[in-house]
Design a protein around this motif. Structure first.
Motif, PDB file in Angstrom:
ATOM      1  N   VAL A   1       0.841  -1.202   0.000  1.00 55.04           N
ATOM      2  CA  VAL A   1       0.000   0.000   0.000  1.00 55.04           C
ATOM      3  C   VAL A   1       0.869   1.243   0.000  1.00 55.04           C
ATOM      4  CG1 VAL A   1      -1.862  -1.185   1.236  1.00 55.04           C
ATOM      5  CG2 VAL A   1      -0.134   0.090   2.537  1.00 55.04           C
ATOM      6  N   LYS A   2       0.274   2.343  -0.394  1.00 60.86           N
ATOM      7  CA  LYS A   2       0.971   3.622  -0.359  1.00 60.86           C
ATOM      8  C   LYS A   2       1.063   4.121   1.079  1.00 60.86           C
ATOM      9  CE  LYS A   2      -0.344   5.121  -5.020  1.00 60.86           C
ATOM     10  NZ  LYS A   2      -1.002   6.167  -5.834  1.00 60.86           N
ATOM     11  N   GLY A   3       2.220   4.626   1.459  1.00 62.54           N
ATOM     12  CA  GLY A   3       2.399   5.163   2.796  1.00 62.54           C
ATOM     13  C   GLY A   3       2.455   4.078   3.857  1.00 62.54           C
ATOM     14  N   THR A   4       2.367   4.513   5.111  1.00 64.78           N
ATOM     15  CA  THR A   4       2.390   3.588   6.254  1.00 64.78           C
ATOM     16  C   THR A   4       1.221   3.883   7.174  1.00 64.78           C
ATOM     17  OG1 THR A   4       4.819   3.492   6.176  1.00 64.78           O
ATOM     18  CG2 THR A   4       3.740   2.721   8.190  1.00 64.78           C
ATOM     19  N   PRO A   5       0.341   2.918   7.401  1.00 64.20           N
ATOM     20  CA  PRO A   5      -0.810   3.151   8.283  1.00 64.20           C
ATOM     21  C   PRO A   5      -0.373   3.493   9.707  1.00 64.20           C
ATOM     22  CG  PRO A   5      -1.110   1.143   6.989  1.00 64.20           C
ATOM     23  CD  PRO A   5       0.315   1.576   6.793  1.00 64.20           C
ATOM     24  N   THR A   6      -1.080   4.447  10.307  1.00 61.44           N
ATOM     25  CA  THR A   6      -0.817   4.819  11.689  1.00 61.44           C
ATOM     26  C   THR A   6      -1.593   3.897  12.629  1.00 61.44           C
ATOM     27  OG1 THR A   6      -2.672   6.358  11.823  1.00 61.44           O
ATOM     28  CG2 THR A   6      -0.573   7.224  10.969  1.00 61.44           C
ATOM     29  N   ILE A   7      -1.284   3.996  13.917  1.00 57.45           N
ATOM     30  CA  ILE A   7      -1.999   3.205  14.917  1.00 57.45           C
ATOM     31  C   ILE A   7      -3.494   3.503  14.870  1.00 57.45           C
ATOM     32  CG2 ILE A   7      -2.320   2.806  17.383  1.00 57.45           C
ATOM     33  CD1 ILE A   7       0.173   1.512  16.304  1.00 57.45           C
ATOM     34  N   ASP A   8      -3.846   4.785  14.788  1.00 62.52           N
ATOM     35  CA  ASP A   8      -5.264   5.169  14.750  1.00 62.52           C
ATOM     36  C   ASP A   8      -5.949   4.632  13.500  1.00 62.52           C
ATOM     37  OD1 ASP A   8      -5.081   6.473  17.161  1.00 62.52           O
ATOM     38  OD2 ASP A   8      -4.801   8.465  16.290  1.00 62.52           O
ATOM     39  N   GLU A   9      -5.272   4.699  12.371  1.00 62.61           N
ATOM     40  CA  GLU A   9      -5.861   4.210  11.124  1.00 62.61           C
ATOM     41  C   GLU A   9      -6.065   2.691  11.180  1.00 62.61           C
ATOM     42  OE1 GLU A   9      -3.994   7.559   8.055  1.00 62.61           O
ATOM     43  OE2 GLU A   9      -2.870   5.743   8.542  1.00 62.61           O
ATOM     44  N   MET A  10      -5.109   1.996  11.759  1.00 64.46           N
ATOM     45  CA  MET A  10      -5.248   0.538  11.872  1.00 64.46           C
ATOM     46  C   MET A  10      -6.357   0.169  12.851  1.00 64.46           C
ATOM     47  SD  MET A  10      -1.413  -1.107  11.491  1.00 64.46           S
ATOM     48  CE  MET A  10      -0.613  -0.166  12.781  1.00 64.46           C
ATOM     49  N   TYR A  11      -6.541   0.988  13.889  1.00 64.27           N
ATOM     50  CA  TYR A  11      -7.642   0.737  14.831  1.00 64.27           C
ATOM     51  C   TYR A  11      -8.989   0.857  14.111  1.00 64.27           C
ATOM     52  CZ  TYR A  11     -10.910   1.319  18.686  1.00 64.27           C
ATOM     53  OH  TYR A  11     -11.979   1.187  19.538  1.00 64.27           O
TER      54      TYR A  11
ATOM     55  N   PHE B   1      -9.519   0.476  10.956  1.00 64.77           N
ATOM     56  CA  PHE B   1      -9.587  -0.646  10.019  1.00 64.77           C
ATOM     57  C   PHE B   1     -10.104  -1.895  10.729  1.00 64.77           C
ATOM     58  CE2 PHE B   1      -8.073  -4.186   7.545  1.00 64.77           C
ATOM     59  CZ  PHE B   1      -7.995  -3.745   6.232  1.00 64.77           C
ATOM     60  N   CYS B   2      -9.612  -2.136  11.930  1.00 61.22           N
ATOM     61  CA  CYS B   2      -9.933  -3.365  12.663  1.00 61.22           C
ATOM     62  C   CYS B   2     -11.343  -3.376  13.244  1.00 61.22           C
ATOM     63  CB  CYS B   2      -8.931  -3.583  13.791  1.00 61.22           C
ATOM     64  SG  CYS B   2      -7.263  -3.978  13.216  1.00 61.22           S
ATOM     65  N   THR B   3     -11.858  -2.196  13.574  1.00 61.53           N
ATOM     66  CA  THR B   3     -13.134  -2.136  14.296  1.00 61.53           C
ATOM     67  C   THR B   3     -14.338  -1.901  13.402  1.00 61.53           C
ATOM     68  OG1 THR B   3     -12.700   0.210  14.780  1.00 61.53           O
ATOM     69  CG2 THR B   3     -12.071  -1.406  16.459  1.00 61.53           C
ATOM     70  N   GLY B   4     -14.115  -1.694  12.102  1.00 62.74           N
ATOM     71  CA  GLY B   4     -15.240  -1.568  11.181  1.00 62.74           C
ATOM     72  C   GLY B   4     -15.240  -0.259  10.413  1.00 62.74           C
TER      73      GLY B   4
ATOM     74  N   GLY C   1     -19.466   1.808   1.856  1.00 63.59           N
ATOM     75  CA  GLY C   1     -20.529   2.105   0.896  1.00 63.59           C
ATOM     76  C   GLY C   1     -21.820   1.442   1.268  1.00 63.59           C
ATOM     77  N   GLY C   2     -22.360   1.822   2.430  1.00 66.99           N
ATOM     78  CA  GLY C   2     -23.607   1.235   2.885  1.00 66.99           C
ATOM     79  C   GLY C   2     -23.446  -0.080   3.603  1.00 66.99           C
ATOM     80  N   TYR C   3     -22.210  -0.477   3.845  1.00 61.50           N
ATOM     81  CA  TYR C   3     -21.947  -1.728   4.561  1.00 61.50           C
ATOM     82  C   TYR C   3     -20.812  -1.503   5.545  1.00 61.50           C
ATOM     83  CZ  TYR C   3     -20.607  -6.540   5.543  1.00 61.50           C
ATOM     84  OH  TYR C   3     -20.300  -7.710   6.179  1.00 61.50           O
ATOM     85  N   ILE C   4     -21.039  -1.883   6.817  1.00 62.54           N
ATOM     86  CA  ILE C   4     -20.008  -1.756   7.838  1.00 62.54           C
ATOM     87  C   ILE C   4     -19.264  -3.079   7.943  1.00 62.54           C
ATOM     88  CG2 ILE C   4     -19.485  -1.209  10.240  1.00 62.54           C
ATOM     89  CD1 ILE C   4     -20.679   1.104   8.666  1.00 62.54           C
ATOM     90  N   THR C   5     -17.976  -3.055   7.737  1.00 59.10           N
ATOM     91  CA  THR C   5     -17.188  -4.290   7.771  1.00 59.10           C
ATOM     92  C   THR C   5     -17.106  -4.850   9.192  1.00 59.10           C
ATOM     93  OG1 THR C   5     -15.126  -3.047   8.063  1.00 59.10           O
ATOM     94  CG2 THR C   5     -15.805  -3.573   5.808  1.00 59.10           C
ATOM     95  N   ALA C   6     -16.978  -6.164   9.267  1.00 55.93           N
ATOM     96  CA  ALA C   6     -16.836  -6.838  10.556  1.00 55.93           C
ATOM     97  C   ALA C   6     -15.416  -6.649  11.080  1.00 55.93           C
ATOM     98  CB  ALA C   6     -17.160  -8.317  10.398  1.00 55.93           C
ATOM     99  N   ASP C   7     -15.202  -7.098  12.310  1.00 56.56           N
ATOM    100  CA  ASP C   7     -13.868  -7.003  12.902  1.00 56.56           C
ATOM    101  C   ASP C   7     -12.832  -7.636  11.977  1.00 56.56           C
ATOM    102  OD1 ASP C   7     -15.038  -5.812  15.035  1.00 56.56           O
ATOM    103  OD2 ASP C   7     -14.836  -7.518  16.405  1.00 56.56           O
ATOM    104  N   ALA C   8     -11.694  -6.979  11.861  1.00 54.52           N
ATOM    105  CA  ALA C   8     -10.623  -7.452  10.998  1.00 54.52           C
ATOM    106  C   ALA C   8      -9.300  -7.278  11.741  1.00 54.52           C
ATOM    107  CB  ALA C   8     -10.625  -6.675   9.684  1.00 54.52           C
TER     108      ALA C   8
END
Length: 237
Positions: A139-149, A151-154, A158-165
């Motif tokens: 990926v471009k750049g480096t994800p921060t701690i906040d961004e990864m949080y 990502f993991c929590t949903g 586009g009208g759909y909330i992702t599950a825990d990842a």
């Protein structure tokens, strides 16, 4: 897939192809409700009902389980109206009709399980199973701690909330990073959408494992049969 009637009969173990031709000419064979007495008739064994002396014949089904390391530029479908390459083009050595479990995007590479076992298909694809699907991405750049949080929590993709990842950074180099992502879902272009939302668009993406089944050293564009342990794992999901 259509084939000549006598060939299908021979594959069912009725007789040699030549003797099957004689049986057709002798009026002993029906396709669906129609008596066939001339050679040249083509049938699809998955659709048509073929009777010899009033007895329905079928090819003995051999269960096939393989994994394929799909390259970019191939579709996970059986046929494309636009003539693009599909995963079936990579497994032409297999005579049985098999199909991919789930999909990978056209521009995504990696592990695809293919089979003709419908029960296995349902076990792997059903969202209730929550099987880990692990990907590696650049990926471009480096994800921060906040961004990864986030990502993991949903994320709203586009009208759909992702599950825990789960997401972790494997390495960084200049303006790009290599990350590992684990999800349990399979929404269309899900990881690409999620990475874009956290401002780190995907450059390359490949799936490395589904549950306990991994690519290991399987080269891109190649396939192998699952071993007994792997097949049993799928059957016991």
């Amino acid at each position: 897939m259509e084939e000549r009637l006598q060939k299908f009969m021979a594959r069912c173990g009725v007789a040699s192809r030549r003797n099957c031709e004689k049986m057709i000419e002798a009026g002993k064979v029906k396709v669906n409700d129609t008596l066939v007495t001339e050679l040249g008739k083509k049938v699809d064994g998955d659709i048509d009902k073929i009777y010899v002396n009033q007895v329905l014949i079928e090819v003995e089904k051999k269960s096939i389980y393989i994994i394929l390391n799909k390259p970019e530029g191939y579709l996970c479908t059986l046929k494309d109206e636009r003539g693009r390459k599909t995963v079936l083009d990579l497994v032409k050595e297999i005579d049985e009709r098999i199909f991919p479990i789930g999909r990978l995007d056209y521009d995504t590479s990696g592990l695809i399980i293919m089979t003709n076992d419908g029960d296995i298909y349902n076990s792997v694809i059903h969202p209730r199973k929550k099987i880990d699907k692990v990907y590696e991405a650049t990926v471009k750049g480096t994800p921060t701690i906040d961004e990864m949080y986030d990502f993991c929590t949903g994320l709203d993709i586009g009208g759909y909330i992702t599950a825990d990842a789960d997401i972790s950074v494997i390495s960084t180099d200049a303006d790009v990073s290599k990350i590992k992502v684990t999800i349990h879902e399979g929404k269309k272009r899900q990881i690409r959408k999620m990475c874009k939302i956290i401002s780190h668009p995907v450059i390359t993406l490949r799936r490395v494992s589904i549950g306990d089944i991994g690519l290991s050293n399987l080269k891109k564009g190649k396939w192998r049969y699952l071993d007994e342990k792997e097949v049993n794992y799928l059957k016991n999901l």
